[in-house]
Design an enzyme around this catalytic site. Structure first.
Site, PDB file in Angstrom:
ATOM      1  N   LYS A 196      47.838 -22.458  49.012  1.00 27.44           N
ATOM      2  CA  LYS A 196      46.839 -22.741  47.988  1.00 27.44           C
ATOM      3  C   LYS A 196      45.674 -23.454  48.663  1.00 27.44           C
ATOM      4  CE  LYS A 196      45.982 -25.138  43.664  1.00 27.44           C
ATOM      5  NZ  LYS A 196      46.573 -25.737  42.473  1.00 27.44           N
ATOM      6  N   ARG A 206      39.516 -26.132  35.633  1.00 30.48           N
ATOM      7  CA  ARG A 206      39.470 -27.590  35.450  1.00 30.48           C
ATOM      8  C   ARG A 206      38.716 -27.937  34.171  1.00 30.48           C
ATOM      9  NH1 ARG A 206      38.537 -28.981  41.900  1.00 30.48           N
ATOM     10  NH2 ARG A 206      40.540 -28.124  42.573  1.00 30.48           N
ATOM     11  N   LYS A 218      40.257 -32.187  46.706  1.00 29.79           N
ATOM     12  CA  LYS A 218      41.692 -31.963  46.936  1.00 29.79           C
ATOM     13  C   LYS A 218      41.980 -31.522  48.371  1.00 29.79           C
ATOM     14  CE  LYS A 218      42.799 -31.150  42.062  1.00 29.79           C
ATOM     15  NZ  LYS A 218      43.649 -30.374  41.112  1.00 29.79           N
ATOM     16  N   GLU A 234      52.994 -22.375  56.013  1.00 32.49           N
ATOM     17  CA  GLU A 234      53.336 -22.896  54.681  1.00 32.49           C
ATOM     18  C   GLU A 234      54.318 -21.972  53.957  1.00 32.49           C
ATOM     19  OE1 GLU A 234      52.725 -25.637  53.131  1.00 32.49           O
ATOM     20  OE2 GLU A 234      50.933 -26.543  54.010  1.00 32.49           O
ATOM     21  N   LYS A 249      46.657 -18.263  46.888  1.00 40.33           N
ATOM     22  CA  LYS A 249      45.694 -18.574  45.827  1.00 40.33           C
ATOM     23  C   LYS A 249      44.456 -19.186  46.420  1.00 40.33           C
ATOM     24  CE  LYS A 249      45.296 -21.628  41.898  1.00 40.33           C
ATOM     25  NZ  LYS A 249      45.879 -22.697  41.165  1.00 40.33           N
ATOM     26  N   SER A 275      40.555 -18.635  37.953  1.00 41.38           N
ATOM     27  CA  SER A 275      39.564 -18.741  36.882  1.00 41.38           C
ATOM     28  C   SER A 275      38.159 -18.356  37.329  1.00 41.38           C
ATOM     29  CB  SER A 275      39.574 -20.154  36.311  1.00 41.38           C
ATOM     30  OG  SER A 275      39.353 -21.118  37.336  1.00 41.38           O
ATOM     31  N   TYR A 314      43.977 -13.842  34.440  1.00 40.96           N
ATOM     32  CA  TYR A 314      43.502 -13.990  33.053  1.00 40.96           C
ATOM     33  C   TYR A 314      43.185 -12.627  32.446  1.00 40.96           C
ATOM     34  CZ  TYR A 314      43.497 -18.655  34.801  1.00 40.96           C
ATOM     35  OH  TYR A 314      43.916 -19.822  35.380  1.00 40.96           O
TER      36      TYR A 314
HETATM   37  C1  PBG Z   1      46.742 -27.453  39.157  1.00 41.15           C
HETATM   38  C2  PBG Z   1      46.306 -26.046  39.185  1.00 41.15           C
HETATM   39  C3  PBG Z   1      45.005 -25.559  39.408  1.00 41.15           C
HETATM   40  C4  PBG Z   1      45.065 -24.189  39.212  1.00 41.15           C
HETATM   41  C5  PBG Z   1      46.382 -23.862  38.923  1.00 41.15           C
HETATM   42  N1  PBG Z   1      47.138 -25.010  38.911  1.00 41.15           N
HETATM   43  C6  PBG Z   1      43.745 -26.279  39.669  1.00 41.15           C
HETATM   44  C7  PBG Z   1      43.594 -27.100  40.874  1.00 41.15           C
HETATM   45  O1  PBG Z   1      44.409 -27.068  41.805  1.00 41.15           O
HETATM   46  O2  PBG Z   1      42.621 -27.850  40.907  1.00 41.15           O
HETATM   47  C8  PBG Z   1      43.879 -23.271  39.305  1.00 41.15           C
HETATM   48  C9  PBG Z   1      43.958 -22.021  38.503  1.00 41.15           C
HETATM   49  C10 PBG Z   1      42.671 -21.315  38.299  1.00 41.15           C
HETATM   50  O3  PBG Z   1      41.582 -21.719  38.761  1.00 41.15           O
HETATM   51  O4  PBG Z   1      42.722 -20.288  37.608  1.00 41.15           O
HETATM   52  N2  PBG Z   1      47.445 -27.940  40.219  1.00 41.15           N
END
Ligand code: PBG
Length: 326
Positions: A196, A206, A218, A234, A249, A275, A314
């Site tokens: 990720k 968010r 992050k 990982e 991701k 998203s 989505y």
């Molecule tokens: C939370 C999480 C996130 C997403 C999935 N789980 C956001 C982040 O890590 O800030 C993102 C999903 C998306 O953008 O569709 N840990």
């Protein structure tokens, strides 16, 4: 010209192209993320994700049943936590009557065969909007892992089929597997967000959960998008620690990573079409610059071709409808 090999023969008609297509999308390839809020009859559109909604449990159930009927076989639950219930330790995440736990039960009751996956991370529950516990402006690894393991057990107790840790702390997959075993949840699986990346493409998500980090970013836990080999490390480690499915991701900007991971592990690989990737297609379509359905199908097929047998998106519902010819 007397060519011996004429490659265009296999592209001559829709039937010929369908016959030789190497990649086909099925509704069962799609994982539908769902955003759940308190209340009854609630359905709020997320402004940065047009056509996508936060829904109360009752509306979520109706959505899940409709999705089952379309051939979608898994949903990934996220909840929006009330500000008053947020703290630094994710206390609300462990509440047996919390919104997540109630949602899992309700969805499993309404549609028992649907594979219910749950997001495991502290950000929706954190006053800091970070995925872990904060101390001295740092995100503490080991104490966070303990909470994530308890949270996973709590989701399993509510009926989740798989937990999906999205936090990127070290050692969390092993800790979660051990906690599930100890608590007697031998049948609960783990879909690990293994590779990720720290990505700007999470922005609209968010907004959806009001979970943007309150300070910093992050990057001390999510991966640097410059790296490819690290993604393999990982994913391989997560499989060793007990992950049943590993995830990459985001998806579209990381197709090389999906392929690399696919070639390195012996478990199913999923990818999260996030998203921001959804929002980009929506925005371009709204401007009349892209054909939305075509952009959707080309994106999802590319992600599968890259090596993801499962895609969280989505667009799950719209893609399933299109595949089913509805
Ligand atoms: C939370 C999480 C996130 C997403 C999935 N789980 C956001 C982040 O890590 O800030 C993102 C999903 C998306 O953008 O569709 N840990």
């Amino acid at each position: 010209m007397h060519l011996i090999r004429r490659n265009r023969i296999l592209r001559v008609s829709p039937a010929m192209r369908q016959m030789v297509a190497e990649t086909t999308l099925r509704p069962a390839d799609l994982i539908a993320p769902l955003f759940i809020i308190e209340g009854k009859g609630e359905k709020e559109e997320i402004s940065s994700m047009p056509g996508y909604y936060r829904m109360s449990i009752d509306n979520t159930i109706a959505e899940v049943k409709a999705m089952w009927g379309m051939g979608i076989r898994s949903v990934l639950l996220f909840i929006k936590c009330a500000d008053e219930a947020k703290d630094n330790k994710g206390t609300e995440a462990l509440n047996p009557d919390g919104l997540m736990q109630r949602s899992i039960k309700a969805v499993k009751d309404a549609c028992p065969e649907m594979v219910v996956m749950t997001d495991v991370a502290l950000d929706p529950f954190s006053i800091y909007g970070h995925d872990g516990i904060v101390a001295d402006n740092e995100i503490v690894n080991d104490a966070t892992v303990e909470v994530l393991a308890q949270m996973s057990v709590s989701h399993a107790a509510a009926g989740a089929d798989m937990v999906a840790p999205s936090d990127m702390m070290d050692g969390r997959i092993l800790a979660i597997r051990e906690a599930l075993e100890q608590a007697g949840y031998a049948k609960t699986g783990i879909m690990a967000y293994s590779a990720k990346y720290a990505s700007c493409f999470y922005g609209p998500f968010r907004d959806a959960l009001d979970s943007a980090p309150g300070f910093g970013d992050k990057k001390t836990y999510q991966m640097d998008y410059a790296n490819r080999i690290e993604a393999v490390k990982e994913a391989v480690m997560d499989v060793e620690e007990g992950a049943d499915i590993v995830m990459v991701k985001p998806a579209m900007a990381y197709l090389d990573i999906i392929r690399e991971v696919r070639n390195s592990v012996d478990v199913p690989v999923s990818a999260y079409h996030v998203s921001g990737e959804y929002a980009m297609i929506k925005a371009a379509a709204k401007m009349g610059w892209l054909d939305e359905q075509k952009a959707m199908m080309e994106s999802l097929t590319s992600i599968k071709r890259a090596g993801a047998g499962l895609i969280a998106t989505y667009y799950a519902r719209e893609a399933a409808q299109l595949i089913n010819g509805q």
